[in-house]
Design a protein around this motif. Structure first.
Motif, PDB file in Angstrom:
ATOM      1  N   UNK A  15      13.126  10.878  -7.471  1.00 13.36           N
ATOM      2  CA  UNK A  15      14.511  10.243  -7.929  1.00 13.36           C
ATOM      3  C   UNK A  15      14.960   9.000  -7.183  1.00 13.36           C
ATOM      4  N   UNK A  16      15.763   8.604  -7.617  1.00 11.77           N
ATOM      5  CA  UNK A  16      16.284   7.418  -6.649  1.00 11.77           C
ATOM      6  C   UNK A  16      16.760   7.642  -5.721  1.00 11.77           C
ATOM      7  N   UNK A  17      17.292   8.818  -5.232  1.00 11.59           N
ATOM      8  CA  UNK A  17      17.712   9.350  -3.715  1.00 11.59           C
ATOM      9  C   UNK A  17      16.324   9.303  -3.000  1.00 11.59           C
ATOM     10  N   UNK A  18      15.520   9.826  -3.643  1.00 20.46           N
ATOM     11  CA  UNK A  18      14.275   9.751  -2.741  1.00 20.46           C
ATOM     12  C   UNK A  18      13.342   8.609  -2.459  1.00 20.46           C
ATOM     13  N   UNK A  19      13.543   7.719  -3.431  1.00 18.99           N
ATOM     14  CA  UNK A  19      12.762   6.472  -3.152  1.00 18.99           C
ATOM     15  C   UNK A  19      13.728   5.588  -2.145  1.00 18.99           C
ATOM     16  N   UNK A  20      15.189   5.750  -2.315  1.00 15.13           N
ATOM     17  CA  UNK A  20      15.991   5.123  -1.186  1.00 15.13           C
ATOM     18  C   UNK A  20      15.639   5.599   0.151  1.00 15.13           C
ATOM     19  N   UNK A  21      15.680   6.893   0.111  1.00 18.77           N
ATOM     20  CA  UNK A  21      15.130   7.552   1.590  1.00 18.77           C
ATOM     21  C   UNK A  21      13.643   6.924   2.058  1.00 18.77           C
ATOM     22  N   UNK A  22      12.748   6.810   1.227  1.00 10.77           N
ATOM     23  CA  UNK A  22      11.594   6.269   1.584  1.00 10.77           C
ATOM     24  C   UNK A  22      11.482   4.791   2.244  1.00 10.77           C
ATOM     25  N   UNK A  23      12.162   4.090   1.480  1.00  6.51           N
ATOM     26  CA  UNK A  23      12.805   2.684   1.727  1.00  6.51           C
ATOM     27  C   UNK A  23      13.552   2.579   3.010  1.00  6.51           C
ATOM     28  N   UNK A  24      14.378   3.318   3.256  1.00 10.85           N
ATOM     29  CA  UNK A  24      15.266   3.418   4.540  1.00 10.85           C
ATOM     30  C   UNK A  24      14.418   3.944   5.622  1.00 10.85           C
ATOM     31  N   UNK A  25      13.641   4.357   5.614  1.00 13.77           N
ATOM     32  CA  UNK A  25      12.882   5.275   6.590  1.00 13.77           C
ATOM     33  C   UNK A  25      11.579   4.536   6.926  1.00 13.77           C
ATOM     34  N   UNK A  26      10.550   4.536   5.780  1.00 11.30           N
ATOM     35  CA  UNK A  26       9.033   3.993   6.182  1.00 11.30           C
ATOM     36  C   UNK A  26       9.095   2.498   5.865  1.00 11.30           C
ATOM     37  N   UNK A  27       9.638   2.216   5.173  1.00 12.41           N
ATOM     38  CA  UNK A  27       9.689   0.589   4.773  1.00 12.41           C
ATOM     39  C   UNK A  27      10.514  -0.112   5.782  1.00 12.41           C
ATOM     40  N   UNK A  28      11.616   0.528   6.012  1.00 15.33           N
ATOM     41  CA  UNK A  28      12.447  -0.080   7.364  1.00 15.33           C
ATOM     42  C   UNK A  28      11.791  -0.171   8.468  1.00 15.33           C
ATOM     43  N   UNK A  29      10.921   0.952   8.879  1.00 18.10           N
ATOM     44  CA  UNK A  29      10.286   0.981  10.001  1.00 18.10           C
ATOM     45  C   UNK A  29       9.514  -0.089  10.156  1.00 18.10           C
ATOM     46  N   UNK A  47       0.804  -1.166  -0.015  1.00 14.13           N
ATOM     47  CA  UNK A  47       0.142   0.044   0.034  1.00 14.13           C
ATOM     48  C   UNK A  47       0.689   1.119   0.073  1.00 14.13           C
ATOM     49  N   UNK A  48       1.978   1.419   0.705  1.00 16.31           N
ATOM     50  CA  UNK A  48       3.129   2.484   0.904  1.00 16.31           C
ATOM     51  C   UNK A  48       3.417   2.610  -0.408  1.00 16.31           C
ATOM     52  N   UNK A  49       4.113   1.742  -1.100  1.00 20.26           N
ATOM     53  CA  UNK A  49       4.759   1.525  -2.240  1.00 20.26           C
ATOM     54  C   UNK A  49       3.950   2.108  -3.453  1.00 20.26           C
ATOM     55  N   UNK A  50       2.581   1.585  -3.371  1.00 19.15           N
ATOM     56  CA  UNK A  50       1.476   2.056  -4.462  1.00 19.15           C
ATOM     57  C   UNK A  50       1.056   3.487  -4.398  1.00 19.15           C
ATOM     58  N   UNK A  51       1.222   3.971  -3.311  1.00 21.55           N
ATOM     59  CA  UNK A  51       0.799   5.259  -3.034  1.00 21.55           C
ATOM     60  C   UNK A  51       1.889   6.265  -3.493  1.00 21.55           C
ATOM     61  N   UNK A  52       3.076   5.902  -3.103  1.00 19.59           N
ATOM     62  CA  UNK A  52       4.426   6.651  -3.648  1.00 19.59           C
ATOM     63  C   UNK A  52       4.619   6.593  -5.194  1.00 19.59           C
ATOM     64  N   UNK A  53       4.305   5.394  -5.721  1.00 19.15           N
ATOM     65  CA  UNK A  53       4.625   5.149  -6.955  1.00 19.15           C
ATOM     66  C   UNK A  53       3.737   6.073  -8.157  1.00 19.15           C
ATOM     67  N   UNK A  54       2.656   7.027  -7.583  1.00 21.45           N
ATOM     68  CA  UNK A  54       2.214   7.815  -8.354  1.00 21.45           C
ATOM     69  C   UNK A  54       3.060   9.206  -8.458  1.00 21.45           C
TER      70      UNK A  54
END
Length: 193
Positions: A52-66, A41-48
């Motif tokens: 950038x790759x840096x922004x995606x990495x930051x979201x993966x490292x913070x939200x998904x990692x949590x 659900x988080x990834x689907x929301x962000x995919x819209x």
């Protein structure tokens, strides 16, 4: 009498506590579907969004990692669940959906390396899961203020320590997983003195 006096409702196992399923036996892959759906659900929301790759990495490292960490601190995640999480994260990072594919610039193992090693600094779920389970054992061994840790030492470990106890049939699947991770750790470092 307690139920009548407090207006609580008696529950049954399995149930959820803080969003995590609790069960009297080993959790099946289906019981982890809540975690997969939250990540999806988080990834689907962000995919819209155009990220950038840096922004995606930051979201993966913070939200998904949590989200992962909350579950990894409680259970040894099944290999299939870890593969599903990695697949979702890979797809989000490289920008491909279920139907199409895009160019992948680095293998996932390399992406999960630290930035000093040439990766993106995304933690591998399996390694992090094992580290958090070892941390739980360390806490049970050292924490004298926690009622839960004291209970574990008295009722689960009895006369043993977290470093000397062997798996018993009466132990939960989480305890057995923690001891398995402990034994792998001992194999790497040569045991605890």
């Amino acid at each position: 009498m307690i139920l009548q006096g407090t207006s609580y409702v008696a529950g049954t196992i399995p149930f959820k506590y803080l969003g995590v399923p609790l069960h009297s036996s080993r959790l099946t892959k289906d019981m982890f579907s809540v975690l997969i759906e939250k990540i999806r659900g988080k990834i689907k929301h962000w995919s819209t969004n155009l990220l950038s790759y840096v922004g995606k990495v930051q979201l993966l490292n913070s939200v998904i990692f949590g989200l992962e960490s909350f579950w990894c601190a409680s259970f040894l995640l099944p290999k299939g669940i870890i593969d599903d999480i990695d697949k979702l994260c890979r797809g989000f990072l490289w920008g491909y959906s279920a139907g199409g594919r895009r160019m992948v610039f680095l293998g996932w193992k390399k992406v999960c390396r630290t930035t000093a090693e040439g990766g993106f600094g995304i933690r591998e779920v399996l390694d992090w899961n094992k580290a958090l389970l070892l941390r739980m054992l360390w806490r049970i061994h050292h924490d004298t203020t926690s009622v839960w840790c004291s209970w574990c030492r008295h009722y689960v470990l009895q006369q043993f320590t977290v470093w000397t106890v062997t798996g018993m049939a009466s132990m939960s699947s989480t305890w057995k997983a923690m001891l398995l991770v402990r034994d792998v750790f001992f194999g790497l470092v040569g045991g605890v003195n």
